[in-house]
Design a protein around this motif. Structure first.
Motif, PDB file in Angstrom:
ATOM      1  N   TYR A  11       0.595  -1.143   0.012  1.00  0.00           N
ATOM      2  CA  TYR A  11      -0.076   0.209  -0.022  1.00  0.00           C
ATOM      3  C   TYR A  11       0.808   1.092   0.055  1.00  0.00           C
ATOM      4  CZ  TYR A  11      -2.998  -3.360   1.838  1.00  0.00           C
ATOM      5  OH  TYR A  11      -4.151  -4.486   2.082  1.00  0.00           O
ATOM      6  N   TYR A  25      -7.589   8.504  -2.608  1.00  0.00           N
ATOM      7  CA  TYR A  25      -8.693   7.444  -2.287  1.00  0.00           C
ATOM      8  C   TYR A  25      -9.776   7.636  -2.426  1.00  0.00           C
ATOM      9  CZ  TYR A  25     -11.298   4.023   0.243  1.00  0.00           C
ATOM     10  OH  TYR A  25     -12.064   3.143   0.605  1.00  0.00           O
ATOM     11  N   ASP A  56      -6.541   1.751  -1.446  1.00  0.00           N
ATOM     12  CA  ASP A  56      -6.196   2.086  -0.253  1.00  0.00           C
ATOM     13  C   ASP A  56      -5.205   2.807   0.305  1.00  0.00           C
ATOM     14  OD1 ASP A  56      -6.990   1.739   2.480  1.00  0.00           O
ATOM     15  OD2 ASP A  56      -6.685  -0.412   2.499  1.00  0.00           O
ATOM     16  N   SER A  93      -5.969   1.405   7.884  1.00  0.00           N
ATOM     17  CA  SER A  93      -6.535   1.026   6.304  1.00  0.00           C
ATOM     18  C   SER A  93      -7.492   2.054   6.233  1.00  0.00           C
ATOM     19  CB  SER A  93      -6.896  -0.230   6.146  1.00  0.00           C
ATOM     20  OG  SER A  93      -7.954  -0.426   5.076  1.00  0.00           O
ATOM     21  N   ARG A 106      -9.581   2.203   3.520  1.00  0.00           N
ATOM     22  CA  ARG A 106     -10.591   1.738   3.193  1.00  0.00           C
ATOM     23  C   ARG A 106     -11.769   1.039   4.163  1.00  0.00           C
ATOM     24  NH1 ARG A 106     -11.434  -3.435   2.015  1.00  0.00           N
ATOM     25  NH2 ARG A 106      -9.493  -3.801   2.441  1.00  0.00           N
ATOM     26  N   LYS A 107     -10.835   0.643   5.146  1.00  0.00           N
ATOM     27  CA  LYS A 107     -11.685   0.083   6.253  1.00  0.00           C
ATOM     28  C   LYS A 107     -12.275   1.109   6.990  1.00  0.00           C
ATOM     29  CE  LYS A 107      -9.372  -4.613   6.621  1.00  0.00           C
ATOM     30  NZ  LYS A 107      -8.453  -5.242   7.233  1.00  0.00           N
ATOM     31  N   ASP A 132     -15.411   2.486   5.467  1.00  0.00           N
ATOM     32  CA  ASP A 132     -16.237   1.496   4.950  1.00  0.00           C
ATOM     33  C   ASP A 132     -17.685   1.843   5.532  1.00  0.00           C
ATOM     34  OD1 ASP A 132     -17.033  -0.766   3.708  1.00  0.00           O
ATOM     35  OD2 ASP A 132     -17.077  -1.906   5.291  1.00  0.00           O
TER      36      ASP A 132
END
Length: 583
Positions: free
Chosen positions: A145, A258, A265, A324, A326-327, A330
């Motif tokens: 990443y 992002y 990510d 993260s 992305r997490k 979410d």
């Protein structure tokens, strides 16, 4: 005195596994350097992990990419249309911004700087401890990443330490957002630029051209994974040893790729850097009193070389769990809202801006969670209330009590487990002999604090500096106690027999709002923080709640008094400020 600690963070509780080099979850990265050649180490072959989608680029190629980007072209055209300036002149301005800002990272300069830095670190510090598990996670993340490094910021030494740690572990050197102050330092400004520093102005205002060059420069390196990008979410060094409220400009620019689905990510790595003794401690105390900060200069750096003969104890560098994006986002943001607009036009949704703000606060709270508290911080909390002196036996008793309270609240206290409390206190006093001393009758006294470059000040100024330098170290504890203290302040100020929980929560809410410039509180977490503080106070500190009512008299004890007294000076400061403004 050995430096082994014994408390809640220990993962290997076998004394045979603990040495001068290894302590709990930490490893001293200076130990090997004291027994082998610095030249060989600095010029060794290094095998760095590389981001799997990286296309290698030189600093010149990065600059060319930025200047040919759609974002910068769009900004140049818009500035031309709004200002009426010739396009050649605006392009020249953009080129000047790029040249002023960009780094020239080169391994030759880095190797030379590494050899210089290791000698400085060995002179200044006993040990530089790093959590090896955190380093291993960083190594893994760098391959998969783009990475943002977000350290705490308490000293000029922070970014030098970060680069040294990455060089030591054969990790790619970070490129670091540095203040323009350093650029003007002869030779060292050049050396820092060639070691990965890129210089940015403290404030861009509405300068569209600067914003475009800056944003594209940061995002281009992040997306291509040229290097991990390092910046301080607080924006500047904390002169008080408390965390400053986060700044969001750099964070917004970094996360935009992002949100616009340019990359899948980003990994954010919070890093806590804790010093036994801060190099700038005296300068900070006088800066707070209004003495102008010395301008960063090469001559000033050489004048400070006498610091190399002093002992600054240990440093702990803790790499936190990677976050993260992305997490973290979410279900909270909809990236498709950007699908119809060009990526180079800066625009983030309200949800994205709110998430960025929450992330900034979360990183600061993670910094605090993994700060290593030295015995001196505990001692400072006692000494600040005993400025006329205190017997070392009484100091020991009070420090042991505070240590228990801090540990119960989750603090990591770097307290040697195989030494007597008396030995720990005397060793710590020896480290801070410029601030306090033990006399022939075993009474600990605070010493006068003189400005390191301006010589003697008047007595009032020296007394104020003395108080501030002790408070600076006491402040390293404050985030541990702030939430329980906001409850106890309301308890101790109550004149009634009982208080409803709703009233107690209302007072807590008011205090959080009042103190949110001094301490870090996660947005929208007030109720949860209050409930957690009440659980601690009722289970461990003798606070009594019966039939939904707080029993004020039964709840007033040594715990509530101590917690309140730590924070009463802040309330008094606000009261004095308010009263002064009213009159």
């Amino acid at each position: 005195m050995s430096d082994q600690s014994r408390n809640s963070w220990i993962k290997q509780d076998n004394p045979r596994l603990v040495s001068a080099r290894q302590k709990d979850i930490y490893e001293d990265i200076l130990e090997d350097r004291r027994h082998s050649s610095d030249v060989v180490w600095s010029f060794r072959t290094r095998e760095e992990p590389k981001y799997k989608y990286n296309k290698p680029r030189t600093p010149d190629e990065i600059r060319k990419h930025v200047m040919h980007s759609d974002r910068v072209k769009y900004a140049v055209e818009k500035v031309c249309s709004e200002s009426g300036l010739p396009i050649e002149e605006v392009w020249k301005q953009a080129e000047e911004v790029m040249q002023e800002m960009s780094h020239n990272l080169s391994m030759g300069a880095i190797r030379g700087f590494a050899m210089f830095m290791v000698k400085v670190l060995k002179s200044l510090f006993k040990r530089v401890y790093v959590n090896t598990e955190g380093i291993q996670k960083v190594r893994e993340m760098l391959v998969e990443y783009p990475v943002l490094l977000m350290p705490s910021h308490r000293s000029y030494f922070d970014f030098l330490l970060m680069s040294y740690v990455f060089y030591s572990y054969d990790l790619p050197l970070p490129v670091i957002a540095a203040a323009m102050d350093f650029m003007g330092m002869k030779f060292f400004g050049w050396l820092l630029r060639n070691s990965g520093a890129f210089y940015i102005r403290r404030s861009f205002g509405d300068d569209m051209l600067y914003w475009a060059v800056f944003t594209e420069y940061v995002q281009s390196q992040l997306v291509n994974g040229d290097h991990p990008i390092e910046f301080y979410v607080e924006g500047t060094r904390s002169r008080t040893s408390k965390s400053y409220a986060p700044k969001f400009g750099m964070l917004s620019a970094s996360l935009e790729p992002y949100f616009k689905a340019h990359i899948p990510d980003i990994m954010v790595i919070p890093i806590s850097i804790s010093y036994d003794k801060i190099l700038e401690e005296t300068l900070y105390s006088y800066e707070i009193l209004g003495v102008p900060k010395p301008k960063e200069s090469t001559s000033g750096l050489f004048k400070a070389r006498n610091l190399l003969s002093e002992d600054f104890g240990n440093v702990h560098v803790h790499f936190g769990e990677p976050l993260s994006i992305r997490k973290y986002t979410d279900g909270k943001v909809d990236r498709s809202v950007h699908s119809l607009a060009p990526r180079y036009i800066a625009s983030l949704s309200d949800d994205e801006n709110k998430l960025i703000q929450n992330l900034g606060y979360k990183v600061l709270l993670l910094h605090q969670e993994h700060m290593v508290i030295s015995p001196w911080s505990l001692m400072a909390a006692v000494l600040v209330q005993n400025k006329d002196g205190i017997k070392i036996k009484q100091l020991e008793k009070e420090v042991e009590w505070i240590k228990r309270q801090a540990t119960n609240l989750g603090a990591y206290i770097d307290w040697p487990g195989n030494e007597s409390a008396d030995a720990v206190l005397r060793s710590t006093l020896a480290l801070h002999k410029n601030i306090a001393e033990v006399d022939s009758e075993d009474v600990v006294h605070l010493l006068e604090i003189q400005h390191p470059t301006r010589g003697s000040q008047d007595e009032l100024m020296q007394a104020a500096a003395q108080h501030l330098i002790i408070t600076l170290y006491k402040n390293q504890l404050m985030h541990i106690f702030v939430r329980v203290s906001m409850v106890t302040l309301s308890i101790n100020s109550c004149t009634e027999e009982t208080m409803s929980m709703n009233e107690l929560y209302s007072k807590y809410e008011f205090l959080e709002h009042l103190l949110n410039r001094d301490f870090i509180f996660m947005p929208d977490s007030t109720k949860q923080d209050f409930e957690n503080a009440m659980l601690t106070l009722t289970h461990n500190c003798g606070v009594v709640v019966e039939d939904g009512l707080l029993q004020v008299k039964k709840s007033t004890n040594k715990y509530t008094t101590f917690f309140s007294q730590m924070f009463e000076p802040f309330l008094l400061g606000y009261w004095v400020s308010f009263y002064s403004n009213e009159n």
